[in-house]
Design a protein around this motif. Structure first.
Motif, PDB file in Angstrom:
ATOM      1  N   ASP A   1     -55.822 -34.467  67.278  1.00 51.57           N
ATOM      2  CA  ASP A   1     -55.239 -33.238  66.745  1.00 51.57           C
ATOM      3  C   ASP A   1     -56.227 -32.078  66.654  1.00 51.57           C
ATOM      4  O   ASP A   1     -55.874 -30.996  66.181  1.00 51.57           O
ATOM      5  N   ARG A   2     -57.448 -32.264  67.099  1.00 51.98           N
ATOM      6  CA  ARG A   2     -58.455 -31.202  66.973  1.00 51.98           C
ATOM      7  C   ARG A   2     -58.051 -29.929  67.713  1.00 51.98           C
ATOM      8  O   ARG A   2     -58.180 -28.839  67.185  1.00 51.98           O
ATOM      9  N   HIS A   3     -57.583 -30.078  68.930  1.00 50.37           N
ATOM     10  CA  HIS A   3     -57.182 -28.886  69.700  1.00 50.37           C
ATOM     11  C   HIS A   3     -56.045 -28.159  68.972  1.00 50.37           C
ATOM     12  O   HIS A   3     -56.099 -26.932  68.812  1.00 50.37           O
ATOM     13  N   TRP A   4     -55.038 -28.903  68.552  1.00 55.13           N
ATOM     14  CA  TRP A   4     -53.919 -28.310  67.804  1.00 55.13           C
ATOM     15  C   TRP A   4     -54.436 -27.552  66.582  1.00 55.13           C
ATOM     16  O   TRP A   4     -54.001 -26.436  66.303  1.00 55.13           O
ATOM     17  N   PHE A   5     -55.363 -28.166  65.850  1.00 60.38           N
ATOM     18  CA  PHE A   5     -55.919 -27.571  64.639  1.00 60.38           C
ATOM     19  C   PHE A   5     -56.571 -26.222  64.939  1.00 60.38           C
ATOM     20  O   PHE A   5     -56.313 -25.229  64.257  1.00 60.38           O
ATOM     21  N   PHE A   6     -57.384 -26.159  65.972  1.00 58.78           N
ATOM     22  CA  PHE A   6     -58.049 -24.907  66.310  1.00 58.78           C
ATOM     23  C   PHE A   6     -57.066 -23.850  66.821  1.00 58.78           C
ATOM     24  O   PHE A   6     -57.246 -22.660  66.569  1.00 58.78           O
ATOM     25  N   VAL A   7     -56.020 -24.279  67.502  1.00 58.61           N
ATOM     26  CA  VAL A   7     -54.972 -23.337  67.918  1.00 58.61           C
ATOM     27  C   VAL A   7     -54.306 -22.743  66.687  1.00 58.61           C
ATOM     28  O   VAL A   7     -54.075 -21.527  66.615  1.00 58.61           O
ATOM     29  N   GLU A   8     -54.001 -23.573  65.696  1.00 60.22           N
ATOM     30  CA  GLU A   8     -53.372 -23.098  64.466  1.00 60.22           C
ATOM     31  C   GLU A   8     -54.305 -22.169  63.682  1.00 60.22           C
ATOM     32  O   GLU A   8     -53.861 -21.146  63.152  1.00 60.22           O
ATOM     33  N   LEU A   9     -55.575 -22.518  63.605  1.00 57.75           N
ATOM     34  CA  LEU A   9     -56.530 -21.646  62.921  1.00 57.75           C
ATOM     35  C   LEU A   9     -56.628 -20.303  63.629  1.00 57.75           C
ATOM     36  O   LEU A   9     -56.653 -19.247  62.987  1.00 57.75           O
ATOM     37  N   HIS A  10     -56.693 -20.351  64.938  1.00 56.08           N
ATOM     38  CA  HIS A  10     -56.788 -19.110  65.719  1.00 56.08           C
ATOM     39  C   HIS A  10     -55.555 -18.231  65.481  1.00 56.08           C
ATOM     40  O   HIS A  10     -55.679 -17.003  65.352  1.00 56.08           O
ATOM     41  N   ALA A  11     -54.385 -18.846  65.393  1.00 56.47           N
ATOM     42  CA  ALA A  11     -53.159 -18.083  65.134  1.00 56.47           C
ATOM     43  C   ALA A  11     -53.247 -17.374  63.779  1.00 56.47           C
ATOM     44  O   ALA A  11     -52.835 -16.213  63.652  1.00 56.47           O
TER      45      ALA A  11
ATOM     46  N   PRO B   1     -61.910 -11.281  60.549  1.00 56.02           N
ATOM     47  CA  PRO B   1     -63.052 -11.038  61.442  1.00 56.02           C
ATOM     48  C   PRO B   1     -63.757 -12.343  61.844  1.00 56.02           C
ATOM     49  O   PRO B   1     -64.888 -12.615  61.458  1.00 56.02           O
ATOM     50  N   VAL B   2     -63.056 -13.144  62.609  1.00 54.74           N
ATOM     51  CA  VAL B   2     -63.587 -14.436  63.050  1.00 54.74           C
ATOM     52  C   VAL B   2     -63.517 -14.453  64.570  1.00 54.74           C
ATOM     53  O   VAL B   2     -62.452 -14.247  65.143  1.00 54.74           O
ATOM     54  N   ASN B   3     -64.650 -14.698  65.209  1.00 59.37           N
ATOM     55  CA  ASN B   3     -64.616 -14.780  66.667  1.00 59.37           C
ATOM     56  C   ASN B   3     -65.242 -16.057  67.208  1.00 59.37           C
ATOM     57  O   ASN B   3     -65.218 -16.285  68.391  1.00 59.37           O
ATOM     58  N   THR B   4     -65.764 -16.901  66.370  1.00 61.88           N
ATOM     59  CA  THR B   4     -66.388 -18.127  66.854  1.00 61.88           C
ATOM     60  C   THR B   4     -65.401 -19.268  67.029  1.00 61.88           C
ATOM     61  O   THR B   4     -65.750 -20.292  67.563  1.00 61.88           O
ATOM     62  N   LEU B   5     -64.149 -19.097  66.587  1.00 61.85           N
ATOM     63  CA  LEU B   5     -63.156 -20.144  66.820  1.00 61.85           C
ATOM     64  C   LEU B   5     -62.895 -20.323  68.304  1.00 61.85           C
ATOM     65  O   LEU B   5     -62.530 -21.414  68.738  1.00 61.85           O
ATOM     66  N   ASP B   6     -63.083 -19.265  69.081  1.00 59.74           N
ATOM     67  CA  ASP B   6     -62.870 -19.378  70.524  1.00 59.74           C
ATOM     68  C   ASP B   6     -63.764 -20.451  71.122  1.00 59.74           C
ATOM     69  O   ASP B   6     -63.345 -21.207  71.989  1.00 59.74           O
ATOM     70  N   GLU B   7     -65.009 -20.538  70.657  1.00 55.21           N
ATOM     71  CA  GLU B   7     -65.909 -21.575  71.147  1.00 55.21           C
ATOM     72  C   GLU B   7     -65.409 -22.959  70.739  1.00 55.21           C
ATOM     73  O   GLU B   7     -65.426 -23.892  71.517  1.00 55.21           O
ATOM     74  N   SER B   8     -64.976 -23.087  69.504  1.00 58.21           N
ATOM     75  CA  SER B   8     -64.483 -24.365  69.015  1.00 58.21           C
ATOM     76  C   SER B   8     -63.238 -24.770  69.763  1.00 58.21           C
ATOM     77  O   SER B   8     -63.041 -25.932  70.099  1.00 58.21           O
ATOM     78  N   LEU B   9     -62.366 -23.804  70.041  1.00 58.55           N
ATOM     79  CA  LEU B   9     -61.130 -24.080  70.760  1.00 58.55           C
ATOM     80  C   LEU B   9     -61.433 -24.566  72.170  1.00 58.55           C
ATOM     81  O   LEU B   9     -60.817 -25.505  72.659  1.00 58.55           O
ATOM     82  N   ALA B  10     -62.425 -23.972  72.791  1.00 59.48           N
ATOM     83  CA  ALA B  10     -62.759 -24.329  74.166  1.00 59.48           C
ATOM     84  C   ALA B  10     -63.392 -25.710  74.259  1.00 59.48           C
ATOM     85  O   ALA B  10     -63.282 -26.367  75.283  1.00 59.48           O
ATOM     86  N   THR B  11     -64.033 -26.180  73.200  1.00 56.16           N
ATOM     87  CA  THR B  11     -64.735 -27.462  73.272  1.00 56.16           C
ATOM     88  C   THR B  11     -63.896 -28.635  72.814  1.00 56.16           C
ATOM     89  O   THR B  11     -64.352 -29.767  72.878  1.00 56.16           O
ATOM     90  N   HIS B  12     -62.688 -28.379  72.319  1.00 57.33           N
ATOM     91  CA  HIS B  12     -61.867 -29.489  71.832  1.00 57.33           C
ATOM     92  C   HIS B  12     -60.614 -29.673  72.631  1.00 57.33           C
ATOM     93  O   HIS B  12     -60.073 -28.928  73.245  1.00 57.33           O
TER      94      HIS B  12
END
Length: 79
Positions: free
Chosen positions: A50-60, A68-79
């Motif tokens: 569920d890690r990818h789903w989690f980061f997609v939800e956080l990004h949303a 002002p968060v831009n480092t989630l993109d890195e987390s999203l790309a690695t999961h």
């Protein structure tokens, strides 16, 4: 109830809290702290599938609430 169900409920609560905070004029730093605290706590219950789903939800949430968060993109790309 699965961990995804639990996380979904918590993220929905966070969404409502961020709306309330914005409506009452809470500083951006306070809204960012609320987001970070919940995201940090939830990351430890999210199972690997569920890690990818989690980061997609956080990004949303970041996008929806203009945080002002831009480092989630890195987390999203690695999961």
């Amino acid at each position: 109830m699965t961990t995804r169900d639990t996380a979904t409920a918590v993220l929905e609560d966070l969404d409502g809290e961020l709306i309330r905070m914005s409506d009452t004029g809470a500083p951006q730093l306070s809204r960012l702290a609320a987001f970070a605290n919940v995201a940090d706590a939830l990351q430890f219950i999210i199972v690997p599938p569920d890690r990818h789903w989690f980061f997609v939800e956080l990004h949303a949430l970041v996008e929806r609430h203009h945080l002002p968060v831009n480092t989630l993109d890195e987390s999203l790309a690695t999961h």
